[in-house]
Design a protein around this motif. Structure first.
Motif, PDB file in Angstrom:
ATOM      1  N   MET A   1     -13.142  -4.736 -15.410  1.00 18.13           N
ATOM      2  CA  MET A   1     -12.182  -5.717 -15.869  1.00 18.13           C
ATOM      3  C   MET A   1     -10.754  -5.234 -15.604  1.00 18.13           C
ATOM      4  SD  MET A   1     -13.926  -8.244 -16.875  1.00 18.13           S
ATOM      5  CE  MET A   1     -12.714  -9.252 -17.640  1.00 18.13           C
ATOM      6  N   GLU A   2     -10.553  -3.929 -15.674  1.00 20.80           N
ATOM      7  CA  GLU A   2      -9.215  -3.384 -15.456  1.00 20.80           C
ATOM      8  C   GLU A   2      -8.704  -3.698 -14.059  1.00 20.80           C
ATOM      9  OE1 GLU A   2      -7.287   1.019 -15.324  1.00 20.80           O
ATOM     10  OE2 GLU A   2      -8.710   0.607 -16.944  1.00 20.80           O
ATOM     11  N   SER A   3      -9.562  -3.570 -13.068  1.00 23.13           N
ATOM     12  CA  SER A   3      -9.127  -3.843 -11.695  1.00 23.13           C
ATOM     13  C   SER A   3      -8.870  -5.325 -11.461  1.00 23.13           C
ATOM     14  CB  SER A   3     -10.145  -3.317 -10.681  1.00 23.13           C
ATOM     15  OG  SER A   3     -11.376  -3.985 -10.832  1.00 23.13           O
ATOM     16  N   LEU A   4      -9.531  -6.178 -12.208  1.00 18.45           N
ATOM     17  CA  LEU A   4      -9.295  -7.617 -12.075  1.00 18.45           C
ATOM     18  C   LEU A   4      -7.928  -8.032 -12.611  1.00 18.45           C
ATOM     19  CD1 LEU A   4     -12.796  -9.068 -13.024  1.00 18.45           C
ATOM     20  CD2 LEU A   4     -11.760  -8.918 -10.748  1.00 18.45           C
ATOM     21  N   GLN A   5      -7.330  -7.187 -13.423  1.00 15.37           N
ATOM     22  CA  GLN A   5      -6.019  -7.498 -13.979  1.00 15.37           C
ATOM     23  C   GLN A   5      -4.884  -7.218 -12.997  1.00 15.37           C
ATOM     24  OE1 GLN A   5      -5.938  -5.255 -17.612  1.00 15.37           O
ATOM     25  NE2 GLN A   5      -7.146  -6.767 -18.725  1.00 15.37           N
ATOM     26  N   LEU A   6      -5.169  -6.475 -11.931  1.00 20.08           N
ATOM     27  CA  LEU A   6      -4.152  -6.181 -10.931  1.00 20.08           C
ATOM     28  C   LEU A   6      -3.878  -7.425 -10.093  1.00 20.08           C
ATOM     29  CD1 LEU A   6      -5.418  -2.714  -9.691  1.00 20.08           C
ATOM     30  CD2 LEU A   6      -3.565  -3.168 -11.297  1.00 20.08           C
ATOM     31  N   LYS A   7      -2.629  -7.736  -9.923  1.00 20.95           N
ATOM     32  CA  LYS A   7      -2.251  -8.929  -9.162  1.00 20.95           C
ATOM     33  C   LYS A   7      -1.966  -8.559  -7.711  1.00 20.95           C
ATOM     34  CE  LYS A   7      -0.946 -11.526 -12.997  1.00 20.95           C
ATOM     35  NZ  LYS A   7      -1.660 -12.651 -13.357  1.00 20.95           N
ATOM     36  N   THR A   8      -2.434  -9.409  -6.814  1.00 21.79           N
ATOM     37  CA  THR A   8      -2.109  -9.206  -5.408  1.00 21.79           C
ATOM     38  C   THR A   8      -0.783  -9.888  -5.104  1.00 21.79           C
ATOM     39  OG1 THR A   8      -3.243 -11.200  -4.661  1.00 21.79           O
ATOM     40  CG2 THR A   8      -4.545  -9.185  -4.778  1.00 21.79           C
ATOM     41  N   THR A   9      -0.129  -9.375  -4.086  1.00 26.60           N
ATOM     42  CA  THR A   9       1.130  -9.956  -3.631  1.00 26.60           C
ATOM     43  C   THR A   9       1.089  -9.969  -2.108  1.00 26.60           C
ATOM     44  OG1 THR A   9       2.262  -7.829  -3.445  1.00 26.60           O
ATOM     45  CG2 THR A   9       2.391  -8.947  -5.589  1.00 26.60           C
ATOM     46  N   PRO A  10       1.921 -10.767  -1.467  1.00 30.01           N
ATOM     47  CA  PRO A  10       1.979 -10.715  -0.005  1.00 30.01           C
ATOM     48  C   PRO A  10       2.307  -9.312   0.503  1.00 30.01           C
ATOM     49  CG  PRO A  10       3.023 -12.710  -0.774  1.00 30.01           C
ATOM     50  CD  PRO A  10       2.719 -11.880  -2.000  1.00 30.01           C
ATOM     51  N   LYS A  11       3.149  -8.596  -0.200  1.00 30.15           N
ATOM     52  CA  LYS A  11       3.513  -7.240   0.215  1.00 30.15           C
ATOM     53  C   LYS A  11       2.289  -6.315   0.174  1.00 30.15           C
ATOM     54  CE  LYS A  11       6.667  -3.459  -0.787  1.00 30.15           C
ATOM     55  NZ  LYS A  11       7.736  -2.967  -1.641  1.00 30.15           N
TER      56      LYS A  11
END
Length: 88
Positions: A1-11
């Protein structure tokens, strides 16, 4: 669940794409390298959707038979029918 909280960005995605491109440094012609770099930059600046540079890298994975990248979920994270990468 912790890794799912990380947001992706174009960068962040552009960084992943650049690392993938590194697997082809011996095979890509200067024109092919330039094309990939241009598409990654266009994506990073949000002019095109992520699917565009990903599709080109997937093409090179097949063309140059890159076994490590063939196994990466990043290139095929979900069923194609969902079209989740078709939107900016």
């Amino acid at each position: 669940m912790e890794s799912l909280q990380l947001k992706t960005t174009p960068k962040k995605n552009a960084n992943v794409l650049m690392h993938m491109m590194g697997y082809f440094k011996e095979q890509l012609s200067p024109d092919e390298k330039q094309e990939v770099l241009e598409l990654i930059d266009l994506y990073r600046n949000e002019f095109i959707p992520l699917i565009v540079p990903v599709t080109l890298i997937k093409h090179f994975v097949r063309k140059y038979d890159q076994p490590y990248l063939k196994e990466q979920v990043y290139l095929n994270p979900h069923p194609m029918e969902l079209q989740l990468r078709n939107h900016v």
